[in-house]
Scaffold this motif. Structure first.
Motif, mmCIF file in Angstrom:
data_model
loop_
_atom_site.group_PDB
_atom_site.id
_atom_site.type_symbol
_atom_site.label_atom_id
_atom_site.label_comp_id
_atom_site.label_asym_id
_atom_site.label_seq_id
_atom_site.Cartn_x
_atom_site.Cartn_y
_atom_site.Cartn_z
ATOM 1 N N THR A 2 -10.206 12.719 -6.573
ATOM 2 C CA THR A 2 -11.595 13.343 -5.713
ATOM 3 C C THR A 2 -11.258 12.904 -4.140
ATOM 4 O O THR A 2 -11.228 11.917 -3.882
ATOM 5 C CB THR A 2 -12.808 12.389 -6.147
ATOM 6 N N SER A 3 -11.624 14.336 -3.570
ATOM 7 C CA SER A 3 -11.414 13.986 -1.914
ATOM 8 C C SER A 3 -12.665 13.430 -1.360
ATOM 9 O O SER A 3 -13.850 13.541 -1.914
ATOM 10 C CB SER A 3 -11.048 15.362 -1.550
ATOM 11 N N PHE A 4 -12.781 12.729 -0.371
ATOM 12 C CA PHE A 4 -13.816 12.243 0.356
ATOM 13 C C PHE A 4 -13.837 12.835 2.011
ATOM 14 O O PHE A 4 -12.687 13.119 2.390
ATOM 15 C CB PHE A 4 -13.948 10.856 0.551
ATOM 16 N N ILE A 42 -18.726 10.900 1.630
ATOM 17 C CA ILE A 42 -19.291 11.718 0.724
ATOM 18 C C ILE A 42 -18.118 12.648 0.223
ATOM 19 O O ILE A 42 -16.849 12.615 0.771
ATOM 20 C CB ILE A 42 -20.238 12.758 1.382
ATOM 21 N N SER A 43 -18.420 13.177 -0.794
ATOM 22 C CA SER A 43 -17.330 13.973 -1.462
ATOM 23 C C SER A 43 -16.936 15.135 -0.875
ATOM 24 O O SER A 43 -17.824 15.555 -0.286
ATOM 25 C CB SER A 43 -17.862 14.300 -2.626
ATOM 26 N N GLY A 44 -15.858 15.381 -0.831
ATOM 27 C CA GLY A 44 -15.301 16.596 -0.018
ATOM 28 C C GLY A 44 -15.699 17.891 -0.421
ATOM 29 O O GLY A 44 -16.002 18.820 0.345
ATOM 30 N N VAL A 45 -15.918 17.915 -1.958
ATOM 31 C CA VAL A 45 -16.303 19.033 -2.498
ATOM 32 C C VAL A 45 -17.848 19.314 -2.305
ATOM 33 O O VAL A 45 -18.296 20.328 -1.774
ATOM 34 C CB VAL A 45 -16.200 18.954 -4.183
ATOM 35 N N GLN A 46 -18.666 18.158 -2.096
ATOM 36 C CA GLN A 46 -20.019 18.423 -1.772
ATOM 37 C C GLN A 46 -20.219 18.884 -0.331
ATOM 38 O O GLN A 46 -21.043 19.416 0.212
ATOM 39 C CB GLN A 46 -20.610 16.822 -1.891
ATOM 40 N N SER A 104 -10.792 12.274 6.551
ATOM 41 C CA SER A 104 -11.002 13.164 5.225
ATOM 42 C C SER A 104 -9.610 13.195 4.641
ATOM 43 O O SER A 104 -8.429 13.613 5.362
ATOM 44 C CB SER A 104 -11.290 14.639 5.554
ATOM 45 N N GLY A 106 -8.838 15.268 1.949
ATOM 46 C CA GLY A 106 -8.920 16.615 1.170
ATOM 47 C C GLY A 106 -8.421 17.840 2.330
ATOM 48 O O GLY A 106 -8.612 19.001 1.799
ATOM 49 N N ASP A 126 -7.957 20.192 -1.015
ATOM 50 C CA ASP A 126 -8.450 19.988 -2.295
ATOM 51 C C ASP A 126 -8.708 21.037 -3.067
ATOM 52 O O ASP A 126 -9.337 22.094 -2.604
ATOM 53 C CB ASP A 126 -9.967 19.193 -1.822
ATOM 54 N N GLU A 128 -10.135 21.518 -5.834
ATOM 55 C CA GLU A 128 -11.407 21.649 -6.399
ATOM 56 C C GLU A 128 -12.358 22.421 -5.369
ATOM 57 O O GLU A 128 -13.527 22.826 -5.952
ATOM 58 C CB GLU A 128 -12.205 20.304 -6.769
#
Length: 347
Positions: A2-4, A42-46, A104, A106, A126, A128
């Protein structure tokens, strides 16, 4: 994996979102982010989803680009110290690429040179993250601001390449950036004269640059699983110099105290538990190996007075520090038992 993205990427989000007619807290909550997301990781996807949502809800297809231009290089957080205090523009970009994964993990930055031109490339890695238009344009806005800060009037890019198609009239891009991007390109990149990489930075401070790099190297080595051990390392270093509180540790880590506690809870511990464990281990070490008085020891462990230390020690070990030390001394001075004679052959 999971990327951040470091929460500093949300610098100024509340004010900018309000100016775009959005409710920043409600928008963060819709993506699953807390109101204090800027203070943590925080999540890179978020993060990517947040920018895309904001662009849709505000009916502003250039939300990411404008947000990046408003943030400027300050959105890079601690990296900015290493960047601004490099010896040249090329050195600044090398520092940016070297430490970008701290900000980061991601996305990726690269610097390429082609026949007198340089390209600063940005790629979201990333898998995702789906639509990344807003994230890419935010990054290009921040990097344009950074290059302008470094070069002032000498920043005259030759081109801006964007992999995606145009989200708005090209003239709007030109008004914001001073240049019309080439859309549907094979890469995302700023293109500029290679000679600009050699421009010296007059305000460079080599010592400050080294300190910033040391701090970034430390942060780069910390994973969530390693965070409790790193906090204990700081406690062991700082306790002999006075009381240590969670605010000091959080400030060093560029987190809010609340975020630090949240990360430690995720690893089944807390700041107070780590502080107690560290004090307990140091107390045993000092009592065994030093001739310090208990009052001096209490001060070295960050206690306001001896009675507070004695109560804590009794809670850890079931006896007072005086009795514990006497037991240790007795054990160390007790005569060794004589060795048993070797058994003879049986008859």
């Amino acid at each position: 994996m999971t990327s951040f993205v470091h929460g500093i990427a949300l610098l100024g989000f509340e004010d900018f979102a309000l100016a775009q007619g959005l409710d920043p807290r409600a928008t963060l909550a819709e993506i699953g982010l807390p109101g204090d997301a800027q203070d943590g990781v925080i999540s890179g996807v978020q993060f990517n989803a947040l920018l895309e949502l904001c662009a849709r809800r505000s009916a502003n297809p250039l939300f990411g680009l404008q947000f990046g231009l408003q943030q400027g290089a300050k959105a890079l957080g601690d990296m900015l110290y290493a960047i601004q205090n490099a010896g040249s523009v090329g050195g600044a970009l090398q520092a940016l690429m070297q430490y970008f994964h701290v900000h980061s993990n991601g996305a990726q930055l690269q610097l390429e040179r082609h026949g007198g031109y340089a390209r600063l490339l940005y790629e979201v890695t990333d898998g995702e993250a789906h639509s990344v238009r807003q994230t890419v344009e935010l990054a290009m806005g921040i990097s344009a601001h950074l290059m302008q800060d470094l070069l002032q009037h000498a920043w005259k890019p030759r081109g801006l390449l964007l992999r995606h198609s145009s989200a708005a009239e090209p003239g709007l891009y030109r008004r914001l950036l001073g240049i019309t991007p080439r859309f549907d390109s094979p890469v995302n990149a700023w293109v500029f004269d290679e000679t600009l990489l050699n421009v010296p930075l007059s305000a460079a401070d080599e010592r400050l640059c080294q300190l910033a790099r040391f701090h970034l190297d430390e942060l780069a080595r910390i994973t969530l699983q390693e965070l409790p051990g790193y906090v204990q390392k700081l406690l062991r270093i700082w306790l002999p110099h006075g009381q240590v509180c969670i605010e000091q540790v959080a400030e060093h880590l560029k987190l809010s105290p609340r975020s630090l506690q949240r990360y430690l809870r995720a690893e089944n511990t807390s700041f107070q538990a780590l502080l107690d464990d560290t004090r307990q281990a140091l107390a045993a070490r000092y009592l065994r190996d030093s001739s310090l008085s208990l009052t001096q020891l209490a001060g070295l462990l960050g206690y306001a007075d001896l009675s507070t230390f004695s109560r804590a020690f009794s809670r850890w070990n079931g006896i007072s520090p005086q009795k514990w030390k006497r037991h240790q001394l007795s054990a160390s001075t007790a005569p060794l038992s004589p060795a048993c004679p070797a058994a003879g052959p049986s008859v």
